[in-house]
Design an enzyme around this catalytic site. Structure first.
Site, PDB file in Angstrom:
ATOM      1  N   HIS A  64       0.766  -1.696   0.159  1.00 58.45           N
ATOM      2  CA  HIS A  64       0.162  -0.150  -0.338  1.00 58.45           C
ATOM      3  C   HIS A  64       0.746   0.721  -0.058  1.00 58.45           C
ATOM      4  CE1 HIS A  64      -3.674  -2.450   1.039  1.00 58.45           C
ATOM      5  NE2 HIS A  64      -3.078  -3.303   1.538  1.00 58.45           N
ATOM      6  N   ASP A 153      -9.471  -5.400  -1.895  1.00 58.05           N
ATOM      7  CA  ASP A 153      -8.593  -5.114  -0.430  1.00 58.05           C
ATOM      8  C   ASP A 153      -8.953  -4.199   0.523  1.00 58.05           C
ATOM      9  OD1 ASP A 153      -6.165  -6.791   0.682  1.00 58.05           O
ATOM     10  OD2 ASP A 153      -5.489  -4.784   0.750  1.00 58.05           O
ATOM     11  N   HIS A 180      -9.406 -10.247  -0.231  1.00 57.21           N
ATOM     12  CA  HIS A 180      -9.001  -9.903   0.881  1.00 57.21           C
ATOM     13  C   HIS A 180     -10.262 -11.386   1.491  1.00 57.21           C
ATOM     14  CE1 HIS A 180      -7.948  -7.307   4.257  1.00 57.21           C
ATOM     15  NE2 HIS A 180      -9.564  -7.844   4.629  1.00 57.21           N
ATOM     16  N   ASP A 306       2.409  -6.818   2.467  1.00 55.04           N
ATOM     17  CA  ASP A 306       1.132  -5.850   2.991  1.00 55.04           C
ATOM     18  C   ASP A 306       1.536  -5.011   3.855  1.00 55.04           C
ATOM     19  OD1 ASP A 306      -1.721  -5.843   3.224  1.00 55.04           O
ATOM     20  OD2 ASP A 306      -2.078  -6.294   4.716  1.00 55.04           O
ATOM     21  N   HIS A 310       0.709   3.406   8.382  1.00 51.71           N
ATOM     22  CA  HIS A 310       0.404   4.672   9.623  1.00 51.71           C
ATOM     23  C   HIS A 310       1.497   5.449   9.846  1.00 51.71           C
ATOM     24  CE1 HIS A 310      -2.751   2.437   8.288  1.00 51.71           C
ATOM     25  NE2 HIS A 310      -2.827   1.832   8.497  1.00 51.71           N
TER      26      HIS A 310
END
Length: 426
Positions: A64, A153, A180, A306, A310
């Site tokens: 991501h 996802d 997912h 994955d 954050h």
């Protein structure tokens, strides 16, 4: 024209070469021109490979990069920088950006921005328009724009009939559908694995039946239609059992897992540290053992991260924090430490899991360290011991599950298309 490079006296991970021998690798115009004894070239950059090992560069097919929409967490440039530091020269990004990746404008934006990174950034597009689970997106349009995979996802397609048609449409356009596997009704408000630790911490748990039931559903749908499906970030003993059985029956099912699922259990959550929260969550000992066994026996096709950045303030509250951990810079080291250095798999097997198979699943050209191949190489010190310090990571966010972990093995130089894009010395 790219700079010529000579890597001297290095071990090479390739099925056609003896890992115990030492080779020179001569690179010119982005291509490996010689593996053996390098020719004289006074203009070449010379790298001393003594004590080092050359791998075909890695490809992470589940990341991501948060771009567009969440660039305070990560963007295409910083994500690519983290990839390069991990020996990764190709990634497949997930589509849960803001707005989601379901139209030509966003796809072209990502493609153009990725050109300046030095790595290959492939984009997954949404299964349903806006990731709303209501209407299938235009897979033909995706194919025309070079998209190779589709997924919702993070927002699983709950309607089985819609998913069945999506699987068929993806097969018709030769797109890999990645699922997912999560039943949101079962998950409810769960934030970690449902078990003894969630009970101890008095927080709601994410029951394993959520993952297992949708894994079984996707296998049944794909099997009945005779089409392929790829199961994302497998974390449970039950899901692995379904996948292993499906493969034995000859169904076109493939899957991936992440290093944290074959290393850690949910006991890490006892610290109430949200950096150990991801989705699917860390499970229990029997799951770690099952995932490890599945990596070793070939049930699991590839290792991914994955990679889900954050910001620090977002991870501050254990119960309210978003799920996700970064992983691009630690995946190879974690896998070396817990799989190779423990004698479970060979370096060649690790290369298959992190380089060969991901590209194969996406229909991409394989990367080899052979004459005539594009020069995409990770040079690693497989015995280098180091401690993961979050503040030194290249990602914009530092929410790593491996903070403070001592690993054995590390990429030191990454070469993409014949150009050095990362060097530990720099």
């Amino acid at each position: 024209m790219s700079q010529s490079i000579i890597i001297k006296n290095i071990s090479v991970v390739d099925e056609k070469l003896n890992i115990d021998d030492r080779y020179d690798i001569y690179i010119s115009d982005g291509i490996i021109k010689k593996v053996g004894i390098a020719p004289e070239d006074s203009t070449a950059v010379v790298i001393d490979g003594t004590g080092l090992t050359a791998f075909p560069s890695f490809f992470d097919m589940h990341v991501h990069f948060r771009d567009p929409g969440f660039t305070h967490k990560e963007d295409i440039i910083t994500g690519a920088s983290a990839a390069a530091a991990g020996g990764v020269t190709g990634v497949l990004c997930m589509p849960n950006t803001n707005p989601p990746v379901d139209n030509e404008e966003i796809i072209r934006y990502i493609s153009e921005k990725a050109k300046q990174t030095g790595i290959d950034v492939y984009q997954t597009a949404c299964i349903t328009s806006g990731m709303n689970g209501q209407e299938l997106a235009d897979f033909k349009m995706y194919k025309s724009l070079g998209i190779r995979a589709v997924s919702d996802d993070g927002k699983p397609v709950s309607n089985a009939g819609l998913m069945r048609q999506a699987l068929i449409n993806a097969e018709n356009e030769d797109l890999l559908l990645t699922s997912h596997c999560e039943d949101m009704d079962i998950i409810g408000k769960g934030i970690i694995n449902n078990g003894a630790v969630s009970a101890k911490l008095k927080v709601e748990g994410m029951d394993r039946s959520s993952e297992d039931s949708i894994t079984a559903r996707e296998i049944a749908l794909a099997g009945a239609a005779g089409v392929k499906v790829h199961i994302a970030h497998v974390s449970t003993e039950g899901s692995i059992g379904f996948i292993r059985d499906a493969k034995k029956r000859g169904l076109k099912v493939t899957c991936e897992t992440c290093p944290h699922y074959f290393i850690y259990t949910d006991e890490k959550l006892e610290m109430r540290d949200a950096d150990y929260r991801m989705n699917p969550p860390l499970r229990e000992k029997r799951d770690v053992e099952a995932i490890t066994e599945a990596v070793v026996d070939g049930t699991i096709d590839c290792i991914v991260t994955d990679h889900a950045p954050h910001a620090e303030n977002e991870k501050a509250d254990f119960e309210k924090a978003p799920n996700g951990v970064v992983g691009l810079e630690t995946s190879f080291a974690a896998s070396l430490t817990y799989l190779y250095h423990t004698g479970k798999i060979s370096l060649l097997k690790l290369s298959e899991l992190m380089s060969v198979n991901p590209r194969k699943l996406l229909g991409l050209e394989p990367v080899y360290i052979r004459e005539g191949s594009q020069a995409d190489i990770c040079i690693a010190d497989i015995n280098k011991e180091w401690i993961v310090e979050p503040g030194k990571l290249h990602s914009k966010s530092h929410n790593t599950v491996f903070k403070g972990e001592k690993f054995k093995g590390k990429p030191v130089i990454t070469i993409s298309k014949g150009k050095i894009i990362y060097s530990e010395k720099n």
